[in-house]
Design a protein around this motif. Structure first.
Motif, PDB file in Angstrom:
ATOM      1  N   VAL A  49       0.857  -1.185   0.000  1.00  0.00           N
ATOM      2  CA  VAL A  49       0.000   0.000   0.000  1.00  0.00           C
ATOM      3  C   VAL A  49       0.891   1.232   0.000  1.00  0.00           C
ATOM      4  CG1 VAL A  49      -1.762   1.289   1.252  1.00  0.00           C
ATOM      5  CG2 VAL A  49      -1.836  -1.220   1.219  1.00  0.00           C
ATOM      6  N   PHE A  50       0.653   2.109  -0.957  1.00  0.00           N
ATOM      7  CA  PHE A  50       1.402   3.361  -1.050  1.00  0.00           C
ATOM      8  C   PHE A  50       0.584   4.455  -0.373  1.00  0.00           C
ATOM      9  CE2 PHE A  50       2.736   0.715  -4.559  1.00  0.00           C
ATOM     10  CZ  PHE A  50       4.118   0.834  -4.528  1.00  0.00           C
ATOM     11  N   THR A  51       1.270   5.313   0.379  1.00  0.00           N
ATOM     12  CA  THR A  51       0.541   6.274   1.221  1.00  0.00           C
ATOM     13  C   THR A  51       0.845   7.728   0.872  1.00  0.00           C
ATOM     14  OG1 THR A  51       2.327   6.211   2.863  1.00  0.00           O
ATOM     15  CG2 THR A  51       0.496   4.683   3.162  1.00  0.00           C
ATOM     16  N   GLU A  52       1.568   7.974  -0.252  1.00  0.00           N
ATOM     17  CA  GLU A  52       1.976   9.342  -0.555  1.00  0.00           C
ATOM     18  C   GLU A  52       0.822  10.221  -1.030  1.00  0.00           C
ATOM     19  OE1 GLU A  52       3.419   6.651  -1.717  1.00  0.00           O
ATOM     20  OE2 GLU A  52       5.547   6.684  -1.176  1.00  0.00           O
ATOM     21  N   GLY A  53      -0.213   9.620  -1.596  1.00  0.00           N
ATOM     22  CA  GLY A  53      -1.260  10.404  -2.237  1.00  0.00           C
ATOM     23  C   GLY A  53      -2.179  11.108  -1.258  1.00  0.00           C
ATOM     24  N   THR A  54      -2.814  12.195  -1.732  1.00  0.00           N
ATOM     25  CA  THR A  54      -3.786  12.919  -0.918  1.00  0.00           C
ATOM     26  C   THR A  54      -5.171  12.867  -1.529  1.00  0.00           C
ATOM     27  OG1 THR A  54      -3.155  14.963  -2.055  1.00  0.00           O
ATOM     28  CG2 THR A  54      -2.095  14.517   0.067  1.00  0.00           C
ATOM     29  N   THR A  55      -5.366  11.997  -2.518  1.00  0.00           N
ATOM     30  CA  THR A  55      -6.669  11.899  -3.177  1.00  0.00           C
ATOM     31  C   THR A  55      -7.182  10.476  -3.225  1.00  0.00           C
ATOM     32  OG1 THR A  55      -6.064  13.770  -4.582  1.00  0.00           O
ATOM     33  CG2 THR A  55      -7.972  12.498  -5.240  1.00  0.00           C
ATOM     34  N   ASN A  56      -6.302   9.501  -3.479  1.00  0.00           N
ATOM     35  CA  ASN A  56      -6.725   8.127  -3.753  1.00  0.00           C
ATOM     36  C   ASN A  56      -6.035   7.116  -2.839  1.00  0.00           C
ATOM     37  OD1 ASN A  56      -8.061   8.938  -6.401  1.00  0.00           O
ATOM     38  ND2 ASN A  56      -5.936   9.516  -6.796  1.00  0.00           N
ATOM     39  N   GLN A  57      -6.523   5.867  -2.955  1.00  0.00           N
ATOM     40  CA  GLN A  57      -5.860   4.737  -2.313  1.00  0.00           C
ATOM     41  C   GLN A  57      -5.142   3.947  -3.395  1.00  0.00           C
ATOM     42  OE1 GLN A  57      -8.764   2.446  -0.146  1.00  0.00           O
ATOM     43  NE2 GLN A  57      -9.582   4.229   0.922  1.00  0.00           N
ATOM     44  N   LEU A  58      -3.869   3.648  -3.182  1.00  0.00           N
ATOM     45  CA  LEU A  58      -3.059   3.000  -4.207  1.00  0.00           C
ATOM     46  C   LEU A  58      -2.380   1.763  -3.644  1.00  0.00           C
ATOM     47  CD1 LEU A  58      -2.015   3.330  -7.146  1.00  0.00           C
ATOM     48  CD2 LEU A  58      -0.069   4.577  -6.193  1.00  0.00           C
ATOM     49  N   THR A  59      -2.543   0.637  -4.351  1.00  0.00           N
ATOM     50  CA  THR A  59      -1.968  -0.640  -3.925  1.00  0.00           C
ATOM     51  C   THR A  59      -1.222  -1.269  -5.084  1.00  0.00           C
ATOM     52  OG1 THR A  59      -3.831  -0.991  -2.409  1.00  0.00           O
ATOM     53  CG2 THR A  59      -2.454  -2.906  -2.925  1.00  0.00           C
ATOM     54  N   GLY A  60       0.025  -1.679  -4.841  1.00  0.00           N
ATOM     55  CA  GLY A  60       0.801  -2.403  -5.839  1.00  0.00           C
ATOM     56  C   GLY A  60       0.685  -3.900  -5.602  1.00  0.00           C
ATOM     57  N   CYS A  61       0.424  -4.656  -6.658  1.00  0.00           N
ATOM     58  CA  CYS A  61       0.261  -6.110  -6.567  1.00  0.00           C
ATOM     59  C   CYS A  61       1.299  -6.787  -7.460  1.00  0.00           C
ATOM     60  CB  CYS A  61      -1.144  -6.513  -7.007  1.00  0.00           C
ATOM     61  SG  CYS A  61      -2.466  -5.684  -6.090  1.00  0.00           S
ATOM     62  N   TYR A  62       1.936  -7.826  -6.946  1.00  0.00           N
ATOM     63  CA  TYR A  62       3.033  -8.441  -7.674  1.00  0.00           C
ATOM     64  C   TYR A  62       3.322  -9.822  -7.095  1.00  0.00           C
ATOM     65  CZ  TYR A  62       5.418  -6.745  -3.499  1.00  0.00           C
ATOM     66  OH  TYR A  62       5.759  -6.495  -2.204  1.00  0.00           O
ATOM     67  N   TYR A  78     -10.378   5.403  -6.496  1.00  0.00           N
ATOM     68  CA  TYR A  78     -10.626   6.838  -6.442  1.00  0.00           C
ATOM     69  C   TYR A  78     -11.097   7.261  -5.055  1.00  0.00           C
ATOM     70  CZ  TYR A  78     -10.716   6.388 -11.561  1.00  0.00           C
ATOM     71  OH  TYR A  78     -10.402   6.120 -12.875  1.00  0.00           O
ATOM     72  N   GLY A  79     -10.668   8.443  -4.640  1.00  0.00           N
ATOM     73  CA  GLY A  79     -11.055   8.980  -3.341  1.00  0.00           C
ATOM     74  C   GLY A  79     -12.520   9.370  -3.284  1.00  0.00           C
ATOM     75  N   GLU A 112     -15.202   0.122 -11.615  1.00  0.00           N
ATOM     76  CA  GLU A 112     -16.263   1.078 -11.304  1.00  0.00           C
ATOM     77  C   GLU A 112     -15.776   2.306 -10.544  1.00  0.00           C
ATOM     78  OE1 GLU A 112     -19.668   0.919 -12.316  1.00  0.00           O
ATOM     79  OE2 GLU A 112     -18.514  -0.376 -13.646  1.00  0.00           O
ATOM     80  N   ASN A 113     -14.799   2.142  -9.689  1.00  0.00           N
ATOM     81  CA  ASN A 113     -14.300   3.305  -8.949  1.00  0.00           C
ATOM     82  C   ASN A 113     -12.780   3.331  -8.894  1.00  0.00           C
ATOM     83  OD1 ASN A 113     -14.339   1.031  -7.218  1.00  0.00           O
ATOM     84  ND2 ASN A 113     -14.361   2.315  -5.393  1.00  0.00           N
ATOM     85  N   GLY A 114     -12.166   3.003 -10.045  1.00  0.00           N
ATOM     86  CA  GLY A 114     -10.720   3.067 -10.099  1.00  0.00           C
ATOM     87  C   GLY A 114     -10.145   2.555 -11.402  1.00  0.00           C
ATOM     88  N   ILE A 115      -8.827   2.455 -11.429  1.00  0.00           N
ATOM     89  CA  ILE A 115      -8.124   1.945 -12.600  1.00  0.00           C
ATOM     90  C   ILE A 115      -6.974   1.052 -12.146  1.00  0.00           C
ATOM     91  CG2 ILE A 115      -8.674   3.866 -14.141  1.00  0.00           C
ATOM     92  CD1 ILE A 115      -5.945   5.077 -13.512  1.00  0.00           C
ATOM     93  N   CYS A 116      -6.524   0.184 -13.060  1.00  0.00           N
ATOM     94  CA  CYS A 116      -5.329  -0.633 -12.860  1.00  0.00           C
ATOM     95  C   CYS A 116      -4.340  -0.275 -13.968  1.00  0.00           C
ATOM     96  CB  CYS A 116      -5.652  -2.124 -12.936  1.00  0.00           C
ATOM     97  SG  CYS A 116      -6.768  -2.722 -11.655  1.00  0.00           S
ATOM     98  N   TYR A 117      -3.084  -0.057 -13.584  1.00  0.00           N
ATOM     99  CA  TYR A 117      -2.117   0.349 -14.591  1.00  0.00           C
ATOM    100  C   TYR A 117      -0.719  -0.120 -14.216  1.00  0.00           C
ATOM    101  CZ  TYR A 117      -1.495   4.271 -11.278  1.00  0.00           C
ATOM    102  OH  TYR A 117      -1.294   5.033 -10.166  1.00  0.00           O
ATOM    103  N   GLU A 118       0.194   0.090 -15.125  1.00  0.00           N
ATOM    104  CA  GLU A 118       1.569  -0.383 -15.004  1.00  0.00           C
ATOM    105  C   GLU A 118       2.348   0.376 -13.923  1.00  0.00           C
ATOM    106  OE1 GLU A 118       5.472  -0.667 -18.005  1.00  0.00           O
ATOM    107  OE2 GLU A 118       3.746   0.585 -18.517  1.00  0.00           O
ATOM    108  N   SER A 330     -12.862  14.783   1.642  1.00  0.00           N
ATOM    109  CA  SER A 330     -11.899  13.682   1.636  1.00  0.00           C
ATOM    110  C   SER A 330     -11.925  12.878   2.934  1.00  0.00           C
ATOM    111  CB  SER A 330     -10.481  14.223   1.407  1.00  0.00           C
ATOM    112  OG  SER A 330      -9.539  13.169   1.426  1.00  0.00           O
ATOM    113  N   ASP A 331     -11.698  11.558   2.790  1.00  0.00           N
ATOM    114  CA  ASP A 331     -11.569  10.665   3.941  1.00  0.00           C
ATOM    115  C   ASP A 331     -10.101  10.464   4.333  1.00  0.00           C
ATOM    116  OD1 ASP A 331     -14.320  10.247   4.097  1.00  0.00           O
ATOM    117  OD2 ASP A 331     -14.259   8.588   2.673  1.00  0.00           O
ATOM    118  N   ILE A 332      -9.196  11.047   3.566  1.00  0.00           N
ATOM    119  CA  ILE A 332      -7.771  10.876   3.808  1.00  0.00           C
ATOM    120  C   ILE A 332      -7.330  11.755   4.978  1.00  0.00           C
ATOM    121  CG2 ILE A 332      -5.474  11.252   2.813  1.00  0.00           C
ATOM    122  CD1 ILE A 332      -6.669  10.457   0.111  1.00  0.00           C
ATOM    123  N   SER A 333      -6.471  11.190   5.832  1.00  0.00           N
ATOM    124  CA  SER A 333      -6.003  11.919   7.009  1.00  0.00           C
ATOM    125  C   SER A 333      -4.908  12.907   6.594  1.00  0.00           C
ATOM    126  CB  SER A 333      -5.453  10.936   8.051  1.00  0.00           C
ATOM    127  OG  SER A 333      -4.949  11.626   9.164  1.00  0.00           O
TER     128      SER A 333
END
Length: 357
Positions: A49-62, A78-79, A112-118, A330-333
């Motif tokens: 889980v990456f925490t740098e963003g102030t808008t969205n939730q981002l998770t890397g899967c590998y 999306y936030g 529906e509420n996000g995207i998956c990308y490289e 926003s729900d982000i702290s």
């Protein structure tokens, strides 16, 4: 979580899956990966889980090791309420255009509420790297390359700045009507009407200042710049605000980011010497990518420097309004109100100096 029927949106893969923010997203993410990476064994999949963003939730899967893996799927949720002010169809369109020009990550699918990308290998910049000449010149050159990408249909695009800013202001007004408490401590910004009048003045005073309309990132914070020291490259990510806009806004926006996000301090704003060196590298690459043999002069660099200073004010006003909206939805702290005040304070502090140049 909804069903998993797949479909196409504008010829692109779309999955009818929704990841609910108030539930454990694991099962939903696994459902996405079973479609996108059917060869992966469930027991081998790891997540970061990456925490740098102030808008969205981002998770890397590998599978395997994140740093060495050549196949990492980023899942961006999306936030809350971000569709109020972000055009997700535009974001997807911009991502495809950038990938076609080797300037952005590959988009795997939307849901529906996000995207998956490289995932682009490298490290997100910090304030120290942002000041390294080798690195900041690479940033300047990459931005110049993106700024020369033309619309697919050959049209003459309009800058999105004033339309988007007016939309932000309307959302601020709607928030205030929704019993939002007084949101700014500056006397100049204690009402929506005061902000509206200031925005009109800003538009009037920037009107005569020429800056070409180009394809812009519009939100180039250090966290959105990935440096690969092995390849000696930088790439930009997170094009939520990507659109055609004023060239000088994109550059000014980056310079403002030197002050930081969580502990904003404008003593860290880049020196005039750094800016001049950055702008020289930018203009040389911009002319080269534009197919011209124009020699960049000191006069050219100085003119762009002055234009960037003036659009610096638009950047502060834009993100000040954005932060007020985020504070409401926003729900982000994150202390969005502190950030809004920092941007507006800097705007009023530098306003007359920059317009006097």
């Amino acid at each position: 979580m909804e069903g998993t029927c797949t479909g196409k949106k504008n010829g692109r893969l779309h999955l009818n899956i929704r990841i609910k923010e108030d539930e454990d997203p694991h099962n939903s993410i696994m459902k996405l990966l079973r479609i996108l990476r059917p060869q992966w064994r469930i027991e081998d999949i790891k997540k970061k889980v990456f925490t740098e963003g102030t808008t969205n939730q981002l998770t890397g899967c590998y599978t395997g090791c994140l740093r060495s893996s050549d196949d990492v799927v980023l899942v961006r949720v999306y936030g809350n309420m971000t569709d109020l002010y972000l055009d997700r169809r535009k974001e997807i369109e911009i991502l495809h255009i950038l990938h076609e020009h080797s300037c952005g990550p590959k988009l795997y699918c939307s849901f529906e509420n996000g995207i998956c990308y490289e995932f682009l290998q490298g490290i997100a910049l910090d304030n120290k790297l942002l000041r390294e000449p080798l690195v900041y010149r690479l940033i300047a050159e990459e931005m110049a390359k993106i700024h020369t990408i033309k619309p697919r249909d050959g049209s003459r695009p309009q800058a999105f700045l004033w339309t988007k800013m007016a939309h932000f202001l309307q959302l601020v007004q709607d928030s205030e009507n929704d019993e939002m408490p007084s949101f700014l401590r500056l006397p100049e910004t204690t009402s929506v009407e005061a902000l509206r009048n200031e925005m009109h003045e800003l538009k009037r005073r920037l009107g005569p200042v020429y800056s070409p309309t180009v394809l812009c990132h519009n939100d180039l914070s250090p966290a959105n710049i990935i440096y690969n020291d092995t390849k000696g490259t930088v790439k930009f990510i997170d094009y939520e605000y990507g659109d055609f806009n004023y060239q000088a806004f994109d550059i000014a926006n980056l310079f403002n980011e030197y002050a930081g996000l969580t502990d904003t301090d404008y003593s860290r704003y880049p020196s005039v010497e750094l800016q001049m060196d950055w702008l020289t590298a930018y203009l040389r690459r911009y002319e080269s990518c534009s197919g011209t043999d124009t020699i960049v002069s000191e006069h050219d660099v100085k003119n762009l420097y002055i234009t960037v200073c003036k659009f610096n004010l638009a950047s502060h006003f834009f993100w000040g309004l954005w932060a007020v909206i985020q504070a409401r939805h926003s729900d982000i702290s994150f202390d969005f109100m502190r950030y809004a005040n920092a941007r507006f304070e800097r705007y009023y502090e530098m306003k007359e100096e920059y317009f006097g140049m």
